[in-house]
Design a protein around this motif. Sequence first.
Motif, PDB file in Angstrom:
ATOM      1  N   GLU A  34       0.826  -1.200   0.000  1.00 49.40           N
ATOM      2  CA  GLU A  34       0.000   0.000   0.000  1.00 49.40           C
ATOM      3  C   GLU A  34       0.864   1.256   0.000  1.00 49.40           C
ATOM      4  O   GLU A  34       0.582   2.224  -0.715  1.00 49.40           O
ATOM      5  N   GLY A  35       1.933   1.245   0.784  1.00 49.17           N
ATOM      6  CA  GLY A  35       2.816   2.397   0.838  1.00 49.17           C
ATOM      7  C   GLY A  35       3.489   2.693  -0.488  1.00 49.17           C
ATOM      8  O   GLY A  35       3.783   3.860  -0.798  1.00 49.17           O
ATOM      9  N   LEU A  36       3.731   1.678  -1.295  1.00 50.79           N
ATOM     10  CA  LEU A  36       4.335   1.858  -2.617  1.00 50.79           C
ATOM     11  C   LEU A  36       3.334   2.324  -3.665  1.00 50.79           C
ATOM     12  O   LEU A  36       3.717   2.621  -4.797  1.00 50.79           O
ATOM     13  N   GLY A  37       2.058   2.370  -3.296  1.00 52.58           N
ATOM     14  CA  GLY A  37       1.047   2.826  -4.231  1.00 52.58           C
ATOM     15  C   GLY A  37       0.489   1.746  -5.139  1.00 52.58           C
ATOM     16  O   GLY A  37      -0.193   2.062  -6.124  1.00 52.58           O
ATOM     17  N   LEU A  38       0.739   0.475  -4.825  1.00 51.61           N
ATOM     18  CA  LEU A  38       0.201  -0.612  -5.634  1.00 51.61           C
ATOM     19  C   LEU A  38      -1.319  -0.697  -5.470  1.00 51.61           C
ATOM     20  O   LEU A  38      -1.884  -0.211  -4.491  1.00 51.61           O
ATOM     21  N   ASP A  39      -1.954  -1.337  -6.441  1.00 53.60           N
ATOM     22  CA  ASP A  39      -3.413  -1.345  -6.475  1.00 53.60           C
ATOM     23  C   ASP A  39      -4.039  -2.476  -5.671  1.00 53.60           C
ATOM     24  O   ASP A  39      -5.166  -2.327  -5.173  1.00 53.60           O
ATOM     25  N   SER A  40      -3.358  -3.616  -5.561  1.00 56.22           N
ATOM     26  CA  SER A  40      -4.014  -4.768  -4.943  1.00 56.22           C
ATOM     27  C   SER A  40      -2.998  -5.767  -4.417  1.00 56.22           C
ATOM     28  O   SER A  40      -1.868  -5.869  -4.923  1.00 56.22           O
ATOM     29  N   VAL A  41      -3.419  -6.536  -3.398  1.00 59.94           N
ATOM     30  CA  VAL A  41      -2.660  -7.670  -2.872  1.00 59.94           C
ATOM     31  C   VAL A  41      -3.574  -8.887  -2.883  1.00 59.94           C
ATOM     32  O   VAL A  41      -4.784  -8.776  -2.653  1.00 59.94           O
ATOM     33  N   TRP A  42      -2.977 -10.076  -3.099  1.00 71.43           N
ATOM     34  CA  TRP A  42      -3.758 -11.277  -3.376  1.00 71.43           C
ATOM     35  C   TRP A  42      -3.247 -12.456  -2.574  1.00 71.43           C
ATOM     36  O   TRP A  42      -2.054 -12.565  -2.294  1.00 71.43           O
ATOM     37  N   SER A  43      -4.174 -13.352  -2.257  1.00 70.98           N
ATOM     38  CA  SER A  43      -3.819 -14.585  -1.562  1.00 70.98           C
ATOM     39  C   SER A  43      -4.271 -15.783  -2.385  1.00 70.98           C
ATOM     40  O   SER A  43      -5.417 -15.852  -2.834  1.00 70.98           O
ATOM     41  N   THR A  44      -3.352 -16.720  -2.594  1.00 73.81           N
ATOM     42  CA  THR A  44      -3.674 -17.976  -3.260  1.00 73.81           C
ATOM     43  C   THR A  44      -4.445 -18.871  -2.297  1.00 73.81           C
ATOM     44  O   THR A  44      -4.324 -18.749  -1.087  1.00 73.81           O
ATOM     45  N   ASP A  45      -5.247 -19.787  -2.854  1.00 72.45           N
ATOM     46  CA  ASP A  45      -6.166 -20.567  -2.037  1.00 72.45           C
ATOM     47  C   ASP A  45      -6.030 -22.062  -2.319  1.00 72.45           C
ATOM     48  O   ASP A  45      -5.995 -22.473  -3.486  1.00 72.45           O
ATOM     49  N   HIS A  46      -5.912 -22.850  -1.282  1.00 75.81           N
ATOM     50  CA  HIS A  46      -6.027 -24.308  -1.368  1.00 75.81           C
ATOM     51  C   HIS A  46      -6.022 -24.856   0.055  1.00 75.81           C
ATOM     52  O   HIS A  46      -5.614 -24.172   0.991  1.00 75.81           O
ATOM     53  N   LEU A  47      -6.481 -26.085   0.194  1.00 78.36           N
ATOM     54  CA  LEU A  47      -6.424 -26.748   1.495  1.00 78.36           C
ATOM     55  C   LEU A  47      -5.095 -27.463   1.657  1.00 78.36           C
ATOM     56  O   LEU A  47      -4.378 -27.270   2.650  1.00 78.36           O
ATOM     57  N   ILE A  48      -4.741 -28.301   0.682  1.00 79.23           N
ATOM     58  CA  ILE A  48      -3.450 -28.995   0.671  1.00 79.23           C
ATOM     59  C   ILE A  48      -2.875 -28.834  -0.728  1.00 79.23           C
ATOM     60  O   ILE A  48      -3.427 -29.365  -1.698  1.00 79.23           O
ATOM     61  N   ALA A  49      -1.785 -28.107  -0.843  1.00 77.77           N
ATOM     62  CA  ALA A  49      -1.165 -27.850  -2.138  1.00 77.77           C
ATOM     63  C   ALA A  49       0.199 -28.525  -2.204  1.00 77.77           C
ATOM     64  O   ALA A  49       0.628 -29.194  -1.266  1.00 77.77           O
ATOM     65  N   SER A  50       0.869 -28.317  -3.312  1.00 76.24           N
ATOM     66  CA  SER A  50       2.185 -28.936  -3.493  1.00 76.24           C
ATOM     67  C   SER A  50       3.284 -28.198  -2.750  1.00 76.24           C
ATOM     68  O   SER A  50       4.433 -28.644  -2.729  1.00 76.24           O
ATOM     69  N   ALA A  51       2.974 -27.067  -2.141  1.00 81.98           N
ATOM     70  CA  ALA A  51       3.901 -26.326  -1.288  1.00 81.98           C
ATOM     71  C   ALA A  51       3.100 -25.748  -0.123  1.00 81.98           C
ATOM     72  O   ALA A  51       1.867 -25.682  -0.193  1.00 81.98           O
ATOM     73  N   PRO A  52       3.748 -25.346   0.963  1.00 85.21           N
ATOM     74  CA  PRO A  52       3.009 -24.768   2.088  1.00 85.21           C
ATOM     75  C   PRO A  52       2.156 -23.581   1.662  1.00 85.21           C
ATOM     76  O   PRO A  52       2.550 -22.795   0.795  1.00 85.21           O
ATOM     77  N   MET A  53       0.987 -23.450   2.255  1.00 87.27           N
ATOM     78  CA  MET A  53       0.056 -22.390   1.881  1.00 87.27           C
ATOM     79  C   MET A  53      -0.828 -22.054   3.072  1.00 87.27           C
ATOM     80  O   MET A  53      -1.396 -22.945   3.701  1.00 87.27           O
ATOM     81  N   LEU A  54      -0.963 -20.757   3.372  1.00 84.44           N
ATOM     82  CA  LEU A  54      -1.811 -20.311   4.467  1.00 84.44           C
ATOM     83  C   LEU A  54      -3.261 -20.182   4.007  1.00 84.44           C
ATOM     84  O   LEU A  54      -3.550 -20.102   2.816  1.00 84.44           O
ATOM     85  N   ASP A  55      -4.170 -20.145   4.972  1.00 82.71           N
ATOM     86  CA  ASP A  55      -5.586 -20.008   4.657  1.00 82.71           C
ATOM     87  C   ASP A  55      -5.862 -18.630   4.077  1.00 82.71           C
ATOM     88  O   ASP A  55      -5.519 -17.599   4.673  1.00 82.71           O
ATOM     89  N   SER A  56      -6.509 -18.596   2.928  1.00 79.92           N
ATOM     90  CA  SER A  56      -6.648 -17.344   2.184  1.00 79.92           C
ATOM     91  C   SER A  56      -7.557 -16.337   2.885  1.00 79.92           C
ATOM     92  O   SER A  56      -7.276 -15.132   2.885  1.00 79.92           O
ATOM     93  N   SER A  57      -8.635 -16.780   3.488  1.00 78.31           N
ATOM     94  CA  SER A  57      -9.550 -15.833   4.136  1.00 78.31           C
ATOM     95  C   SER A  57      -8.904 -15.164   5.348  1.00 78.31           C
ATOM     96  O   SER A  57      -9.072 -13.958   5.570  1.00 78.31           O
ATOM     97  N   VAL A  58      -8.157 -15.935   6.126  1.00 84.67           N
ATOM     98  CA  VAL A  58      -7.446 -15.361   7.274  1.00 84.67           C
ATOM     99  C   VAL A  58      -6.384 -14.379   6.797  1.00 84.67           C
ATOM    100  O   VAL A  58      -6.205 -13.286   7.365  1.00 84.67           O
ATOM    101  N   VAL A  59      -5.672 -14.747   5.741  1.00 81.75           N
ATOM    102  CA  VAL A  59      -4.647 -13.862   5.180  1.00 81.75           C
ATOM    103  C   VAL A  59      -5.255 -12.535   4.736  1.00 81.75           C
ATOM    104  O   VAL A  59      -4.740 -11.447   5.055  1.00 81.75           O
TER     105      VAL A  59
END
Length: 277
Positions: free
Chosen positions: A32-57
């Motif tokens: 936000e401080g850099l003036g970017l428009d959006s931030v995004w979270s990828t979503d899955h329960l069990i993926a091929s790499a570690p991944m946090l819960d998207s709604s909490v993120v």
Amino acid sequence: MSLEIGVILPTSSPQPGQAILGDVRESARYAEGLGLDSVWSTDHLIASAPMLDSSVVLATAAAVTERITVGYNVLLLALRPVAWAAKQINTLQLVSNNRLVVGVGTGNPAHGDIGWRAAGVEFSDRGRLTDEALAVLPNLIAGKPAVLPEPIAGKLGVERRLSSGEADAQLEVTLSPGSPVPPIFIAGTGARAHRRAARYGDGWATIAMTPDEVRANLASINELADGKTLKATVIAPQLDGNAAEQLAAYEEAGAERIILPPTGNWRHDYETAATLR
């Protein structure tokens, strides 16, 4: 140029075995401080790499920012009962002051089916379940009555004997409080994904397509869209030495938003994105 530039929060990785896990609060504030428009979270329960819960993120990112859009890139809607998904979405809208965008997809087969099985969902049913969920999602988010199939015990893995009358029963649900329905874009490149985007989407998303491919796919989708004109979100676009010209070509082809891929150093990624913007 009105093209929006977004970045992915450091909570997942597209590469198996290469976790990108960082401070969600710090990274969201930095974007936000850099003036970017959006931030995004990828979503899955069990993926091929570690991944946090998207709604909490996304809730965390929304809590420490004031302006920047927060979004699912993309929500695997069929992993969840649609009423629960709608409750999370409208709560995020309310706590973020309506800064949410919801991308919806059916999942990358590269992750396998273990996450779907763990959620009690057949991998082969994910497209059908996504369509069924999208049909009622806006009303659920908005706090309007929505009719859901009932009972759902079988989907939850609970044994229950049903008469034919029970099997056809429906349940009218109203979530309270409702919220404004966020923009919803639909990801995917096949014919079924095109139909899904045309019917249910405010936009369409794809990964790594060229501007010419974006233009051709949008033309196909908009032919099906019954008067709507959808624009594209391009994830991990193909950029090289002349990024400014390439971004202009994406915008001319019908893109409204670019989401740059993570490389493992989120500060560097965000600074690069800000320079492009």
